[in-house]
Design an enzyme around this catalytic site. Sequence first.
Site, mmCIF file in Angstrom:
data_model
loop_
_atom_site.group_PDB
_atom_site.id
_atom_site.type_symbol
_atom_site.label_atom_id
_atom_site.label_comp_id
_atom_site.label_asym_id
_atom_site.label_seq_id
_atom_site.Cartn_x
_atom_site.Cartn_y
_atom_site.Cartn_z
ATOM 1 N N SER A 33 31.814 31.208 34.148
ATOM 2 C CA SER A 33 32.929 30.283 34.323
ATOM 3 C C SER A 33 33.478 30.460 35.737
ATOM 4 O O SER A 33 34.629 30.873 35.929
ATOM 5 C CB SER A 33 34.012 30.559 33.263
ATOM 6 O OG SER A 33 35.020 29.583 33.306
ATOM 7 N N CYS A 35 33.936 37.634 43.598
ATOM 8 C CA CYS A 35 32.825 37.878 42.679
ATOM 9 C C CYS A 35 31.697 38.500 43.471
ATOM 10 O O CYS A 35 31.087 37.841 44.327
ATOM 11 C CB CYS A 35 32.344 36.598 42.007
ATOM 12 S SG CYS A 35 30.873 36.862 40.982
ATOM 13 N N MET A 75 30.027 43.675 36.695
ATOM 14 C CA MET A 75 30.479 42.809 37.770
ATOM 15 C C MET A 75 30.127 43.467 39.105
ATOM 16 O O MET A 75 30.239 44.681 39.254
ATOM 17 C CB MET A 75 31.991 42.607 37.692
ATOM 18 C CG MET A 75 32.475 42.077 36.340
ATOM 19 S SD MET A 75 32.645 43.364 35.078
ATOM 20 C CE MET A 75 34.235 44.044 35.532
#
Length: 392
Positions: free
Chosen positions: A69, A104, A314
């Site tokens: 997302s 990110c 992550m």
Amino acid sequence: MAHKPQIRIPATYMRGGTSKGVFFRLQDLPKAAQKPGPARDALLLRIIGSPDPYQKQIDGMGGATSSTSKTVILSKSTQPDHDVDYMFGQVSIDKPFVDWSGNCGNLSAAVGPFAISNGLVDADRIPQDGVAEVRVWQANIEKTILVRVPITDGAVQETGDFELDGVTFPAAEVPVAFMDPADGEGAIFPTGNVVDELEVPGVGTLSATMINAGIPTIFVNAQDIGYTGSELQEAINNDTKALATFETIRAHGALRMGLVQDIAEAANRQHTPKVAFVAPPVDYVTSSGKQLSAKDMDLTVRALSMGKLHHAMMGTAAVAIGTAAAIEGTLVNLAAGGGERKAVTFGHPSGTLQVGAEASLVDGRWQVDKAIMSRSARVLMEGFVRVPGDAF
């Protein structure tokens, strides 16, 4: 009643590391969305398919997980000695907001290839064959990222034999270096300590390493909260009480780190900080059924993203892990056996990952020059996304 027709916007759907996102050139966005604000957020929410009370994002490009997302906006850099400016938006699945508070790390690997393929890097910086180093300005946290992109016949080389746990198929290796990775302008340890005692109502007092590197992250010991460090997603994500506990830890850690001024603010800052738990090496079976031995790793780490246990790790949290491992006395360093180290291999739900970092104590404050890890990236689809013309 007349309805506005759909509009189409040039976009590329890309995988970077263990994440996927929709990539845009800033110049291709509608004029109202070319600047930060409600119009941009509304557009990205509609493109991804949020907010969705069903939490499926059926009517959008999102994949109904924190890893899928995501949105990226790129433009020619306005910063000296950089090629491209990179803005990252983490789109909430069930709430109407886009979190711009962090980076990110996984999608950072895709920024270099996208920038080259979309004319954002000067042609004279791209070899006919070899490696192009793309100098990225990460605008969310105002830091430099260096992405080394393999080039064949003057174009990005996407295919290869580099395997990344958490990604099914091999691809070309893309090394990523996060320079001076302390998040934003704050100290690596916002409390000034490598370990704090964090009081969490309903949970107790937990030893915690709270670090700003890659992304603000709160590390706690697995055993202190009843885990072994070998857990997979279903052990956490199907336990509503556990998820509520982790969110409480995250909120109180955010307050202690100075990221929010009031506990209630943490609910509207889902992307940061992250919360993770660490443990010494242990044998376990990964989510794909692969048997891992304790000797395959230095420690195990499990991390939550957007309120759920991540299926792998992550990229920004991996930077936090590597940085914390390089600093003696942190919970991450101790779980890995303590002592000095320049690299660490940690186990996560999908396998293992190695990240390198070097730390030094300068005038009483810890400093990390860079953290390095390898990812891969690939274009999945390119063309146009379509959204109703009145969506933003």
